[in-house]
Design an enzyme around this catalytic site. Structure first.
Site, PDB file in Angstrom:
ATOM      1  N   GLN A   1       0.878  -1.173   0.000  1.00 42.78           N
ATOM      2  CA  GLN A   1       0.000   0.000   0.000  1.00 42.78           C
ATOM      3  C   GLN A   1       0.912   1.218   0.000  1.00 42.78           C
ATOM      4  O   GLN A   1       1.471   1.589   1.026  1.00 42.78           O
ATOM      5  CB  GLN A   1      -0.930   0.012   1.206  1.00 42.78           C
ATOM      6  CG  GLN A   1      -1.780   1.268   1.316  1.00 42.78           C
ATOM      7  CD  GLN A   1      -2.588   1.563   0.067  1.00 42.78           C
ATOM      8  OE1 GLN A   1      -3.105   0.657  -0.580  1.00 42.78           O
ATOM      9  NE2 GLN A   1      -2.686   2.826  -0.300  1.00 42.78           N
TER      10      GLN A   1
ATOM     11  N   GLN B   1       0.227   4.526  -1.201  1.00 37.61           N
ATOM     12  CA  GLN B   1      -0.333   5.852  -0.964  1.00 37.61           C
ATOM     13  C   GLN B   1      -0.384   6.140   0.538  1.00 37.61           C
ATOM     14  O   GLN B   1      -0.740   5.253   1.311  1.00 37.61           O
ATOM     15  CB  GLN B   1      -1.741   5.955  -1.547  1.00 37.61           C
ATOM     16  CG  GLN B   1      -2.267   7.366  -1.623  1.00 37.61           C
ATOM     17  CD  GLN B   1      -3.646   7.450  -2.305  1.00 37.61           C
ATOM     18  OE1 GLN B   1      -4.363   6.470  -2.409  1.00 37.61           O
ATOM     19  NE2 GLN B   1      -4.005   8.624  -2.761  1.00 37.61           N
TER      20      GLN B   1
ATOM     21  N   PRO C   1      -6.206  -2.464   4.356  1.00 37.25           N
ATOM     22  CA  PRO C   1      -6.744  -1.396   5.207  1.00 37.25           C
ATOM     23  C   PRO C   1      -7.778  -0.493   4.562  1.00 37.25           C
ATOM     24  O   PRO C   1      -8.427   0.285   5.259  1.00 37.25           O
ATOM     25  CB  PRO C   1      -5.488  -0.595   5.570  1.00 37.25           C
ATOM     26  CG  PRO C   1      -4.584  -0.768   4.398  1.00 37.25           C
ATOM     27  CD  PRO C   1      -4.822  -2.191   3.935  1.00 37.25           C
TER      28      PRO C   1
ATOM     29  N   GLY D   1     -10.967   0.269   1.394  1.00 35.70           N
ATOM     30  CA  GLY D   1     -11.983  -0.379   0.584  1.00 35.70           C
ATOM     31  C   GLY D   1     -11.379  -0.816  -0.738  1.00 35.70           C
ATOM     32  O   GLY D   1     -11.536  -1.946  -1.177  1.00 35.70           O
ATOM     33  N   GLY D   2     -10.660   0.096  -1.346  1.00 36.01           N
ATOM     34  CA  GLY D   2      -9.996  -0.216  -2.600  1.00 36.01           C
ATOM     35  C   GLY D   2      -8.845   0.733  -2.822  1.00 36.01           C
ATOM     36  O   GLY D   2      -8.787   1.815  -2.237  1.00 36.01           O
ATOM     37  N   MET D   3      -7.915   0.326  -3.663  1.00 37.26           N
ATOM     38  CA  MET D   3      -6.805   1.188  -4.067  1.00 37.26           C
ATOM     39  C   MET D   3      -6.682   1.095  -5.567  1.00 37.26           C
ATOM     40  O   MET D   3      -6.551   0.004  -6.130  1.00 37.26           O
ATOM     41  CB  MET D   3      -5.509   0.753  -3.381  1.00 37.26           C
ATOM     42  CG  MET D   3      -4.313   1.642  -3.722  1.00 37.26           C
ATOM     43  SD  MET D   3      -4.550   3.356  -3.178  1.00 37.26           S
ATOM     44  CE  MET D   3      -3.601   4.231  -4.431  1.00 37.26           C
TER      45      MET D   3
ATOM     46  N   GLU E   1     -13.186   2.997  -7.837  1.00 30.47           N
ATOM     47  CA  GLU E   1     -11.799   2.717  -8.232  1.00 30.47           C
ATOM     48  C   GLU E   1     -11.637   2.764  -9.747  1.00 30.47           C
ATOM     49  O   GLU E   1     -10.607   3.204 -10.258  1.00 30.47           O
ATOM     50  CB  GLU E   1     -11.351   1.367  -7.675  1.00 30.47           C
ATOM     51  CG  GLU E   1     -11.518   1.202  -6.165  1.00 30.47           C
ATOM     52  CD  GLU E   1     -10.917   2.327  -5.349  1.00 30.47           C
ATOM     53  OE1 GLU E   1      -9.968   2.993  -5.813  1.00 30.47           O
ATOM     54  OE2 GLU E   1     -11.405   2.556  -4.222  1.00 30.47           O
TER      55      GLU E   1
ATOM     56  N   ASP F   1      -1.565  11.860   5.045  1.00 31.12           N
ATOM     57  CA  ASP F   1      -2.748  11.067   5.381  1.00 31.12           C
ATOM     58  C   ASP F   1      -3.764  11.880   6.168  1.00 31.12           C
ATOM     59  O   ASP F   1      -4.944  11.505   6.233  1.00 31.12           O
ATOM     60  CB  ASP F   1      -2.350   9.833   6.186  1.00 31.12           C
ATOM     61  CG  ASP F   1      -1.777   8.736   5.306  1.00 31.12           C
ATOM     62  OD1 ASP F   1      -1.913   8.846   4.065  1.00 31.12           O
ATOM     63  OD2 ASP F   1      -1.196   7.777   5.842  1.00 31.12           O
TER      64      ASP F   1
END
Length: 632
Positions: free
Chosen positions: A164, A166, A291, A293-295, A321, A402
């Site tokens: 992950q 981002q 962590p 919902g979607g990336m 997405e 963040d």
């Protein structure tokens, strides 16, 4: 990305500031090779792209589950420069050797680490250098990497890895220029255990390699936060000519059914705003510890298994997405202060896709829930002394990017764009957005550049007076302006009727709920009276089975209510849900409700002690702060 601090119902710490100039693409034709440069400052990178800017990355990495490390090399390509150094971002990387294209070593310096930013890697260049090869190893604690034991997967037999990146976590697994304003192409060779498959945000295989070696290419330039890798025991199923699903073998059939309408969504998106420019659109459904919902990793969206509800009711996340393939991936926020340009556009686009596929009434339910969530978060942030963060244009100087991942960027951004649509008319707004995505494809945009483009290409072009007070209110002003659009969700009015009947004494089992979707159930639960009795909670539970529901959206609202009212019958199922599920959107409201009382805090910490090893850094970082737990 679909997940944020206030946790959409259908989807911090200080940084030391840097005063570095950043050159990023502002506008260009749609060809990836013709990107123009305009200076924009990014305070969250050590890179100095105005001196030397990376344009291509070649990775050669081996995945070692026993040591929880990636090891190998990253070759950074750039144009010949008169400057003496190349500056990259790193975080907890062991740099072993750096060499030029001729094979001779290049000297380098790792500067002192700054919290959250990691260390600047300064590489001394020689005349004529156009690439450097960095040999390195990641840390077992690399924040972007989530290493899962077999027991944490559906199959229980093989380990799993996913990344992950981002917002600024790509630097914890690759030395590179980690800024949304710097785009580059990449290729990769990834070596994994032979029984596993490797996938990236690139052109992907559909079958396992016999020797565990996989090669990837991403010919379109992307920013570092879209670098992605997943390794596990997965299989592939096609659901359309350009769309497919990866999942663990035992879950593949369910996932393929649930996401079986992706091709329709893709066609609807193209009909709105132009051709999809990334080749294929596939989704991998990850284990529960993911962590978010979607990336929106290009070509391969990472998705949470919590959207697999059995009735395709939570697929708005996939629409979100997919929409990022235009807003965010194609036209990217120049810095994290401009994050709303990614997410506000994407929520607007998502809503239009859902309307095209499922109808206006369905889309208006989503918009109505978003408005309620936004109003609640604005009130909460203002009460907490964070009103400044309710502006669309953020000021994240000295902060973790963040901190900007809230519903403000998503939902306030959406309602601002919807207001523009209402002012000029949908047909004209669609022409404008299609032109915007086409003109700035494979480029980046900041807020001020967008306002200038909006004035010229939408308002003035259509004879609409430029209203600077609109920007003062919506973009630079705090809170939610009173002139926000008002969604009209007729199906929620029917829910109101049934809920009122129950409040007046009608048996829960007699309510007319057979045709309700997840969104109607979420609305029903969120609009229940503040002071339900335990007997009323029990009646609802017996009638509708909320505690044992397999729908994560529903149980999150239910468990939060259960904690608030002390409905202990739900606690065992709630604990099991929290231990299994790593999606931050669902964790934070439940843990926050527990943390509101002394007794609840003790329960929260006891559950968290069991659950924390299953959580990604993104989730545990937030929960450590909430619960006052020292990072382990």
């Amino acid at each position: 990305m679909k997940n944020f601090v206030r946790w959409r119902s259908l989807s911090s710490a200080l940084l030391l500031p840097l005063s570095l100039g950043l050159w990023t693409a502002c506008s260009s034709p749609s060809s990836p090779e013709t990107v123009k440069n305009t200076p924009m400052k990014d305070l969250h990178t050590y890179a100095k792209p105005e001196e030397v800017k990376m344009k291509h990355l070649a990775l050669d990495l081996a995945v070692d589950f026993s040591s929880k490390t990636l090891s190998g090399s990253a070759t950074i390509y750039f144009d010949k420069s008169d400057f003496a150094s190349l500056w990259l971002d790193t975080k907890a990387l062991e740099i072993r050797k750096i060499s030029g294209a001729d094979g001779s070593e290049r000297s380098f310096k790792l500067h002192p680490a700054q919290e959250h930013l990691g260390q600047a890697l300064e590489i001394a260049l020689q005349d004529g250098d156009t690439s450097v090869r960095i040999e390195y190893v990641t840390s077992p604690e690399a924040e972007a990497l989530q290493w899962l034991a077999p027991v944490q997967t559906a199959g229980k037999e093989q380990p799993f890895l996913f990344t992950q990146s981002q917002a600024i976590l790509a630097r914890s697994w690759i030395p590179l220029q980690d800024s949304p304003g710097i785009r580059f192409t990449y290729e990769a060779k990834i070596t994994v255990p032979a029984q596993l498959m490797a996938l990236m945000s690139a052109e992907n295989p559909t079958e396992k390699s016999a020797d565990g070696v996989y090669r990837f290419a991403m010919p379109q330039p992307i920013p570092a936060y879209l670098m992605a890798l997943s390794v596990g025991d997965v299989a592939f199923a096609s659901v359309g000519a350009r769309t497919g699903v990866y999942a663990e073998p035992s879950e593949l059939e369910r996932c393929a059914y649930e996401l079986g309408e992706m091709e329709q969504m893709l066609n609807a998106a193209e009909a709105l705003y132009g051709p999809y420019q990334w080749g294929r659109y596939d989704v991998i459904v990850l284990p529960p510890s993911f962590p978010f919902g979607g990336m929106e990793n290009p070509r391969l969206t990472f998705a949470t298994p919590t959207i697999i509800a059995g009735d395709r009711s939570l697929t708005s996340l996939i629409a979100h997405e997919l929409a990022h393939s235009w807003s965010g991936n194609l036209v990217t926020n120049a810095t994290w202060n401009d994050f709303w340009l990614n997410e506000g556009f994407t929520v607007y686009f998502e809503n239009r896709i859902m309307e095209a596929v499922y109808g206006k009434e369905y889309a208006e339910m989503l918009a109505s829930l978003s408005l309620k969530d936004l109003q609640e978060e604005v009130a909460a942030m203002t009460a907490a002394g964070q009103a400044g963060d309710t502006r669309l244009k953020l000021d994240l100087k000295g902060r973790n990017p963040d901190d900007g991942v809230t519903s403000i960027a998503y939902d306030k951004g959406y309602f601002f764009l919807r207001l523009l649509e209402e002012r000029v008319g949908r047909d004209k707004f669609d022409v404008f957005l299609k032109e915007y995505f086409t003109t700035h494809a494979f480029s980046v945009m900041d807020t001020e550049g967008f306002i200038a483009y909006l004035n010229t290409h939408l308002l003035e072009k259509n004879g609409v007076a430029v209203d600077t007070t609109l920007y003062a209110q919506w973009i630079y002003g705090e809170g939610l302006p009173s002139n926000h659009p008002q969604p009209s969700a007729a199906r929620f009015e029917q829910v109101d009727t049934e809920r009122s009947a129950w409040e007046q004494g009608k048996a829960a089992t007699s309510l007319n709920t057979k045709a309700w979707s997840t969104h109607e159930w979420v609305y029903f639960l969120r609009t229940l009276p503040e002071t339900l009795s335990l007997e009323q909670m029990q009646e609802l539970d017996q009638a509708f089975g909320f505690t044992q529901s397999g729908n994560a959206e529903i149980v999150t609202v239910w468990f939060t209510q259960a904690v608030k009212l002390g409905y202990e019958a739900a606690y065992p199922a709630m604990e099991a849900f929290l231990v299994k599920t790593g999606r931050r959107k669902f964790l934070m409201p439940i843990y926050s409700q527990m943390a509101a009382t002394e007794q609840g805090m003790r329960m929260a910490k006891a559950i968290y002690a069991k659950a924390r090893p299953n959580y990604h850094f993104v989730s545990s970082n937030s929960l450590d702060k909430l619960l006052g737990v020292t990072a382990q």
